[in-house]
Design an enzyme around this catalytic site. Structure first.
Site, PDB file in Angstrom:
ATOM      1  N   LEU A   1       5.929   1.843  -4.243  1.00 53.21           N
ATOM      2  CA  LEU A   1       5.534   1.959  -2.852  1.00 53.21           C
ATOM      3  C   LEU A   1       4.240   1.168  -2.772  1.00 53.21           C
ATOM      4  O   LEU A   1       3.289   1.442  -3.504  1.00 53.21           O
ATOM      5  CB  LEU A   1       5.329   3.438  -2.480  1.00 53.21           C
ATOM      6  CG  LEU A   1       5.214   3.806  -1.016  1.00 53.21           C
ATOM      7  CD1 LEU A   1       6.429   3.362  -0.214  1.00 53.21           C
ATOM      8  CD2 LEU A   1       5.030   5.309  -0.863  1.00 53.21           C
ATOM      9  N   ASP A   2       4.214   0.148  -1.938  1.00 52.98           N
ATOM     10  CA  ASP A   2       3.062  -0.742  -1.881  1.00 52.98           C
ATOM     11  C   ASP A   2       1.768   0.035  -1.662  1.00 52.98           C
ATOM     12  O   ASP A   2       1.775   1.119  -1.067  1.00 52.98           O
ATOM     13  CB  ASP A   2       3.216  -1.759  -0.746  1.00 52.98           C
ATOM     14  CG  ASP A   2       4.385  -2.693  -0.973  1.00 52.98           C
ATOM     15  OD1 ASP A   2       4.598  -3.087  -2.132  1.00 52.98           O
ATOM     16  OD2 ASP A   2       5.080  -3.010  -0.004  1.00 52.98           O
ATOM     17  N   HIS A   3       0.651  -0.537  -2.104  1.00 53.29           N
ATOM     18  CA  HIS A   3      -0.638   0.154  -1.994  1.00 53.29           C
ATOM     19  C   HIS A   3      -0.970   0.469  -0.541  1.00 53.29           C
ATOM     20  O   HIS A   3      -1.620   1.466  -0.261  1.00 53.29           O
ATOM     21  CB  HIS A   3      -1.751  -0.665  -2.654  1.00 53.29           C
ATOM     22  CG  HIS A   3      -2.239  -1.814  -1.841  1.00 53.29           C
ATOM     23  ND1 HIS A   3      -1.541  -2.996  -1.724  1.00 53.29           N
ATOM     24  CD2 HIS A   3      -3.336  -1.946  -1.080  1.00 53.29           C
ATOM     25  CE1 HIS A   3      -2.204  -3.807  -0.923  1.00 53.29           C
ATOM     26  NE2 HIS A   3      -3.296  -3.202  -0.521  1.00 53.29           N
TER      27      HIS A   3
ATOM     28  N   SER B   1       1.207   1.249   1.787  1.00 55.71           N
ATOM     29  CA  SER B   1       2.212   2.156   2.340  1.00 55.71           C
ATOM     30  C   SER B   1       1.912   3.564   1.832  1.00 55.71           C
ATOM     31  O   SER B   1       1.230   3.732   0.829  1.00 55.71           O
ATOM     32  CB  SER B   1       3.618   1.725   1.916  1.00 55.71           C
ATOM     33  OG  SER B   1       3.908   0.436   2.416  1.00 55.71           O
TER      34      SER B   1
ATOM     35  N   ARG C   1       8.304  -5.379  -0.267  1.00 55.08           N
ATOM     36  CA  ARG C   1       7.818  -5.287   1.120  1.00 55.08           C
ATOM     37  C   ARG C   1       8.952  -5.461   2.142  1.00 55.08           C
ATOM     38  O   ARG C   1       8.761  -5.996   3.231  1.00 55.08           O
ATOM     39  CB  ARG C   1       6.693  -6.299   1.346  1.00 55.08           C
ATOM     40  CG  ARG C   1       5.514  -6.031   0.390  1.00 55.08           C
ATOM     41  CD  ARG C   1       4.335  -6.906   0.603  1.00 55.08           C
ATOM     42  NE  ARG C   1       3.595  -6.619   1.812  1.00 55.08           N
ATOM     43  CZ  ARG C   1       2.705  -5.646   1.978  1.00 55.08           C
ATOM     44  NH1 ARG C   1       2.472  -4.791   0.999  1.00 55.08           N
ATOM     45  NH2 ARG C   1       2.056  -5.503   3.107  1.00 55.08           N
TER      46      ARG C   1
END
Length: 180
Positions: A41-43, A45, A141
């Protein structure tokens, strides 16, 4: 062991920071030893991250062949009309190829979420709306790129489910052990 964790905004999905200056990591949240993130999970998000100490389980949760559905609440900039929502439902063409069709619904009211720090910028002249968007793949993403491709840039992204695992009432930084 399988852990459901509510990953806060601006936290990396790893236990060590390799960046300068160092960013926040999972190490600060008192997670059990020996677990690692099953997926990413992207930083920038937020929301549900599953962690496990079982490699086979991690594979089942993350391998695209298993098509685990992931649902996100997405705050987008702009007004999502039916044409834009239908484009997401059909799948959109990204620079790395077409996406699988997504399930998309316009949320009539914003979801009840914790405040984000820092807050999402608010522009008086540009409306924002919330979508519930479910995908069954997990490209880099992907949700952000999908919404941008139809003219709805993502302002905030919160993952709320992975397969049959839900975020529930976990607050940012909280975790609980869940069944497999």
């Amino acid at each position: 062991m399988l852990i459901a964790f509510n990953k806060p905004f601006n936290v990396l999905c790893q236990f060590t920071a390799r960046s300068v200056p160092p960013r926040r990591t999972l190490a600060e949240f008192g997670l059990p030893p020996g677990v690692y993130a099953a997926g990413r999970l992207d930083h920038d998000s937020e929301g549900l991250l599953l962690l496990t100490d079982d490699g086979a389980l991690a594979h089942r949760l993350t391998d695209p062949r298993h098509k685990q559905a992931k649902t996100y609440w997405v705050q987008v900039e702009g007004a999502p009309d039916e044409a834009k929502l239908d484009a997401l439902r059909r799948g959109v063409l990204l620079n790395d190829g077409p996406t699988r069709p997504a399930q998309v619904a316009l949320l009539e009211t914003p979801p009840a979420l914790w405040p984000r720090d820092p807050p999402v910028r608010h522009r008086k002249t540009v409306p924002d709306h919330w979508l519930a968007l479910t995908i069954s793949e997990g490209r880099n993403r992907q949700v952000r790129r999908m919404t941008a491709a139809v003219g709805l840039p993502t302002l905030r992204l919160v993952r709320v489910t992975i397969g049959n695992h839900a975020l529930g009432d976990l607050q940012p930084g909280q975790w609980r052990e869940v069944g497999r």
